[in-house]
Design a protein around this motif. Sequence first.
Motif, PDB file in Angstrom:
ATOM      1  N   THR A 112       0.815  -1.227   0.000  1.00 41.82           N
ATOM      2  CA  THR A 112       0.000   0.000   0.000  1.00 41.82           C
ATOM      3  C   THR A 112       0.844   1.272   0.000  1.00 41.82           C
ATOM      4  O   THR A 112       1.989   1.276   0.489  1.00 41.82           O
ATOM      5  CB  THR A 112      -0.913   0.006   1.252  1.00 41.82           C
ATOM      6  N   ASN A 165      -5.036   4.827  -4.407  1.00 40.39           N
ATOM      7  CA  ASN A 165      -6.462   4.760  -4.033  1.00 40.39           C
ATOM      8  C   ASN A 165      -7.258   3.951  -5.052  1.00 40.39           C
ATOM      9  O   ASN A 165      -7.537   4.438  -6.146  1.00 40.39           O
ATOM     10  CB  ASN A 165      -7.022   6.166  -3.892  1.00 40.39           C
ATOM     11  N   HIS A 182     -13.797   4.878   2.529  1.00 44.43           N
ATOM     12  CA  HIS A 182     -13.251   5.434   1.289  1.00 44.43           C
ATOM     13  C   HIS A 182     -14.177   6.492   0.678  1.00 44.43           C
ATOM     14  O   HIS A 182     -15.402   6.407   0.766  1.00 44.43           O
ATOM     15  CB  HIS A 182     -12.983   4.311   0.274  1.00 44.43           C
ATOM     16  N   LEU A 183     -13.532   7.472   0.056  1.00 41.52           N
ATOM     17  CA  LEU A 183     -14.251   8.659  -0.409  1.00 41.52           C
ATOM     18  C   LEU A 183     -15.314   8.348  -1.467  1.00 41.52           C
ATOM     19  O   LEU A 183     -16.479   8.716  -1.300  1.00 41.52           O
ATOM     20  CB  LEU A 183     -13.238   9.683  -0.956  1.00 41.52           C
ATOM     21  N   SER A 199     -18.933  14.185   4.241  1.00 39.92           N
ATOM     22  CA  SER A 199     -18.032  15.085   4.963  1.00 39.92           C
ATOM     23  C   SER A 199     -16.756  15.253   4.167  1.00 39.92           C
ATOM     24  O   SER A 199     -16.204  14.271   3.658  1.00 39.92           O
ATOM     25  CB  SER A 199     -17.655  14.489   6.319  1.00 39.92           C
ATOM     26  N   ARG A 214      -5.450  12.847  -4.134  1.00 41.41           N
ATOM     27  CA  ARG A 214      -5.145  11.421  -4.180  1.00 41.41           C
ATOM     28  C   ARG A 214      -5.082  10.939  -5.633  1.00 41.41           C
ATOM     29  O   ARG A 214      -5.643  11.547  -6.534  1.00 41.41           O
ATOM     30  CB  ARG A 214      -6.224  10.605  -3.450  1.00 41.41           C
ATOM     31  N   ARG A 274      -8.847  14.636   8.903  1.00 39.32           N
ATOM     32  CA  ARG A 274      -8.786  13.293   9.479  1.00 39.32           C
ATOM     33  C   ARG A 274      -7.337  13.029   9.875  1.00 39.32           C
ATOM     34  O   ARG A 274      -6.444  13.178   9.033  1.00 39.32           O
ATOM     35  CB  ARG A 274      -9.262  12.274   8.427  1.00 39.32           C
ATOM     36  N   ASP A 277      -3.848  12.002   7.571  1.00 38.88           N
ATOM     37  CA  ASP A 277      -4.016  12.119   6.116  1.00 38.88           C
ATOM     38  C   ASP A 277      -2.935  13.018   5.517  1.00 38.88           C
ATOM     39  O   ASP A 277      -2.922  14.224   5.790  1.00 38.88           O
ATOM     40  CB  ASP A 277      -5.378  12.744   5.773  1.00 38.88           C
TER      41      ASP A 277
END
Length: 316
Positions: A112, A165, A182-183, A199, A214, A274, A277
């Motif tokens: 990752t 991502n 995840h977004l 959010s 990202r 967050r 990040d």
Amino acid sequence: MRLLVTGGAGYVGSVVAAQLVEAGHDVTVLDDLSTGHEDAVPEGARFVRADITQAHDALDGVDAVLHFAAKSLVGESVAKPGLYWANNLGGTLALLDAMRDKGVARIVFSSTAATYGEPERSPIQESDPTRPTNPYGASKLAVDTALTAFAQVRGLGAVSLRYFNVAGAQGRYRERHTVETHLIPNVLKVATGERDNVSVFGTDYPTPDGTCVRDYIHVSDLARAHLLALGAIIPGEHKIYNLGSGTGFSVQEVISVCREVTGHEIPVVVGERRPGDPAVLVASSARIQRELGWKPERAALGDIVSDAWRALSRNT
Ligand SMILES: NC(=O)c1ccc[n+]([C@@H]2O[C@H](COP(=O)([O-])OP(=O)(O)OC[C@H]3O[C@@H](n4cnc5c(N)ncnc54)[C@H](O)[C@@H]3O)[C@@H](O)[C@H]2O)c1
Ligand SMILES: O=c1ccn([C@@H]2O[C@H](COP(=O)(O)OP(=O)(O)O[C@H]3O[C@H](CO)[C@H](O)[C@H](O)[C@H]3O)[C@@H](O)[C@H]2O)c(=O)[nH]1
């Protein structure tokens, strides 16, 4: 080839398993269903419900392992580091020992971007410093380190793919985590009515619009890299490749694309940053492009979001 896919009932593993079956391989999925779904195992693959520490029988006659099984929530890893070290590192060491016992000497591992931590430059190259900022990234980096050592002393052939991502869907195979952090899936859940708003975690980052940037990679493109990696394994060598599309998009840009694709206004609530990040995470995937001939085919964010949206709206 006869292949064991750990975590093949999860998001990325199920897409790779589907591509492997399609390519004519003999596939067994081993998964404890802790975050996966049995109905995500593709037709044509065998399914064994088990923990990765219990893989002995499933390894009989196997040529290579594709190892996706892991805990992968950054926040949970901070709250429960022991779970991450036990599952991701301990579980993988047990799997590697079982592979040695059964004479299985090839592995492709899901690493990752979290192994890098806060980057010093962008795009990130594989030779850049690895300073993970949470137990999830640290546990994955520890596996990468173990793979290098086992390649040297045991002759293991290993490829680690460092995903940035991952997003999008391939046909019916889509992201459906019970706890979704995840977004893109969270934004799309606003469009399906499952959530009232999304959010945005911080608008004061040093980026053009203040939100985090990202590198989103389509899960089909990512999956294809695994088939190339499988063919590139060399006994005694551990290779590491970044996997991203090479372009950064901000959180606001992602939300705009989701609005265009879904036709929904997608209300936004601006929240705090967050913790942990990094402002910008973009991959240089030049190494895998050069060495394995990999190229993203659905790198456009609109394609990634459209495919995720199609799969989600078909299944809700
Ligand atoms: N999705 C991403 O954006 C992303 C980014 C970087 C790396 N990764 C890595 O890719 C891999 C797959 O991620 P994903 O998003 O598909 O996650 P996922 O949670 O959908 O899939 C993981 C699968 O592994 C299984 N599993 C977990 N622990 C297990 C164990 N001990 N024994 C057997 N099965 C077990 C789960 O049930 C699940 O089906 C993980 O290793 C993750 O760390 C994912
Ligand atoms: O509801 C949300 C969800 C996310 N975000 C923001 O959107 C961006 C992307 O967040 P994701 O949770 O989708 O992805 P991450 O970049 O945090 O995580 C990815 O990169 C990590 C490395 O840092 C790990 O590799 C992880 O597995 C991988 O999914 C971040 O800036 C995050 O703050 C929001 O604003 N709102």
